[in-house]
Motif scaffolding. Sequence first.
Motif, PDB file in Angstrom:
ATOM      1  N   ASP A  99       0.597   3.918   3.492  1.00 53.02           N
ATOM      2  CA  ASP A  99       0.346   5.282   3.014  1.00 53.02           C
ATOM      3  C   ASP A  99       1.643   6.065   2.843  1.00 53.02           C
ATOM      4  N   GLU A 100       2.595   5.829   3.741  1.00 52.43           N
ATOM      5  CA  GLU A 100       3.890   6.501   3.592  1.00 52.43           C
ATOM      6  C   GLU A 100       4.617   6.000   2.342  1.00 52.43           C
ATOM      7  N   LEU A 101       4.571   4.699   2.107  1.00 53.79           N
ATOM      8  CA  LEU A 101       5.199   4.157   0.887  1.00 53.79           C
ATOM      9  C   LEU A 101       4.514   4.720  -0.355  1.00 53.79           C
ATOM     10  N   ALA A 102       3.213   4.929  -0.266  1.00 54.77           N
ATOM     11  CA  ALA A 102       2.436   5.409  -1.415  1.00 54.77           C
ATOM     12  C   ALA A 102       2.784   6.839  -1.798  1.00 54.77           C
ATOM     13  N   SER A 103       3.472   7.555  -0.931  1.00 51.44           N
ATOM     14  CA  SER A 103       3.921   8.899  -1.295  1.00 51.44           C
ATOM     15  C   SER A 103       5.023   8.852  -2.342  1.00 51.44           C
ATOM     16  N   VAL A 104       5.628   7.670  -2.534  1.00 52.94           N
ATOM     17  CA  VAL A 104       6.704   7.480  -3.515  1.00 52.94           C
ATOM     18  C   VAL A 104       6.318   6.462  -4.586  1.00 52.94           C
ATOM     19  N   ILE A 105       5.658   5.390  -4.156  1.00 49.23           N
ATOM     20  CA  ILE A 105       5.339   4.274  -5.050  1.00 49.23           C
ATOM     21  C   ILE A 105       3.899   4.420  -5.553  1.00 49.23           C
ATOM     22  N   PRO A 106       3.680   4.411  -6.872  1.00 51.04           N
ATOM     23  CA  PRO A 106       2.338   4.684  -7.427  1.00 51.04           C
ATOM     24  C   PRO A 106       1.382   3.494  -7.328  1.00 51.04           C
ATOM     25  N   PHE A 107       0.845   3.261  -6.127  1.00 47.35           N
ATOM     26  CA  PHE A 107      -0.117   2.172  -5.944  1.00 47.35           C
ATOM     27  C   PHE A 107      -1.446   2.451  -6.649  1.00 47.35           C
ATOM     28  N   GLU A 108      -1.856   3.684  -6.653  1.00 50.57           N
ATOM     29  CA  GLU A 108      -3.221   4.014  -7.045  1.00 50.57           C
ATOM     30  C   GLU A 108      -3.507   3.849  -8.534  1.00 50.57           C
ATOM     31  N   ASN A 109      -2.481   3.957  -9.397  1.00 50.13           N
ATOM     32  CA  ASN A 109      -2.751   3.942 -10.842  1.00 50.13           C
ATOM     33  C   ASN A 109      -2.675   2.547 -11.465  1.00 50.13           C
ATOM     34  N   GLY A 110      -2.473   1.521 -10.644  1.00 46.84           N
ATOM     35  CA  GLY A 110      -2.471   0.153 -11.158  1.00 46.84           C
ATOM     36  C   GLY A 110      -1.145  -0.297 -11.751  1.00 46.84           C
TER      37      GLY A 110
END
Length: 610
Positions: free
Chosen positions: A187-198
């Motif tokens: 979740d911390e990485l996801a604050s920078v890296i766009p995991f959610e948009n594929g």
Amino acid sequence: MAKKGNAAESKTRSSISIFVVLGLCCFFYILGAWQRSGFGKGDSIAIEVTKQTDCSILSNLNFETHHKDEAGTIGDQFKPCDAQYIDYTPCQDQDRAMTFPREDMNYRERHCPPEGEKLHCLIPAPKGYATPFPWPKSRDYVPFANAPYKNLTVEKAVQNWIQYEGNVFRFPGGGTQFPRGADAYIDELASVIPFENGMVRTALDTGCGVASWGAYLFKKNVIAMSFAPRDSHVAQVQFALERGVPAVIGVLGTIKLPYPSGAFDMAHCSRCLIPWGANDGMYMMEVDRVLRPGGYWVLSGPPISWNINYRAWQRPKEDLQEEQSKIEEIAKLLCWEKKYEKGEIAIWRKRINHDSCSEQDSHVTFCEATNANDVWYKQMEACVTPYPKTTEADEVAGGVWKPFPERLNAVPFRISSGSIPGVSDETFQEDDKLWKKHVKAYKRTNKIIDSGRYRNIMDMNAGLGSFAAALESPKLWVMNVMPTIAEKDTLGVIYERGLIGIYHDWCEAFSTYPRTYDLIHANGVFSLYKNSCSAEDILLEMDRILRPEGAVIFRDQIDVLIKVKKIVGGMRWNTKLVDHEDGPLVSEKILFAVKQYWVVGENNSTAAPQ
């Protein structure tokens, strides 16, 4: 008359398909009766299949029925290997490794046995071996008997890696760098890296431990290729694969990584102990090679934020400061943009093209190799792999990748740009359509394929990755292998589709532990290698990496499959040779096989029932 002829032909082909399915349903019913499994319950699945068919009807068009003299012979019987070889990894054998230099981890790289030292026996399973739990339960629990090593439960006791509970290992989802759990870390990485948009789909985890990072990334629809050496941390890659997480035995040492250039959307190191600043930045340059333009690199743990953490790490702050300074210097040389640093985590992003870093030219040595994907046993170099050429300042080198899952069936840029000779948009689309048809036929005959029974799947000759694309499901993943002798190198295409894979030469052992794959697909493998190495050696390697009660699907020419069937007749495999789904006039046939359940110390016959 022509119309009547076509109708008759169509009716005949339909009859062929029905009879082939009926015959195979009976076959899988028989297999199910002894596919013992803590989860799979192959017998009950097969019974359910059989309810839908009349197994008293056997197809006269089934290939084996009318070619019995050719297809019914058994080869020599292979004996079980000694118990000491239960976890044998031929190219990462510990005794052989110790004879090689330790400098730059050379001794932890692949060192395969010469011809005279190859084993010609069947690797046994340990006593009590059980089929792994279904995903996602397998992420958290592994039967103790499958990898009976408690070392990590002691060494990593305070880091939440692994715990021993009764007859299972439990994996709480922690790690050296994320004792609070992988979810919070991701979740911390996801604050920078766009995991959610594929847009971030494929990841490389260097020094993965038991691969908890990769295991929990599946929640984000991201698939990680994890690797770690076979070292004092016994069985870490074996644990990863028992959990149902993609992993191979590997190390950043002296040889290039077996992946194509510009493949991964991100790379990750969490206390992976790789000396990133050593050898003139060679290891960071190798990561740069396999990262696609715009990809991310995550480094967590020492030396990041050394000035805050050096006391906790119990290391001299001067050493840590020098390490981080060297990493920052190499990242600048590579023209990576630093996006984040907080706590013990730092994230960089690779630029989208060469023009984004015009000042780089005078400070860096570019690699001269004309083929950046020619990596098999090639020495790693301290040089930077050039970007693919662009014409516009904001153009993404190598093309803009589509989000996943859209990219799975979209024509990859490597193809649409003409980068792969002989492969066009139309070729790709036809291949994709063909493998959807093949996989549909496989599923008609083996209904267990997408039930969750097979989690770890391998395609030994992956082509454009269309077999894996047709199978795509959260229940499974496919290791797409690109043979080093393949006519066309299309592994980059496979990654562009949002799938993972690796280069390998099937004349050698694969970089994995025994019993790590549930289903193996071998399309044209034995025709490809008929003049390169022994079919027996390849089949023994397949047996080594296949789980008890695992399945194999061979697709090849009939003369080749008759030879294969003869050899595996002495390997404790049950087989059924059938016609191509288009009928008996097609020279390509399919051989279905299932490996029998047996463990070390059993003296049951190796002969398969006929």
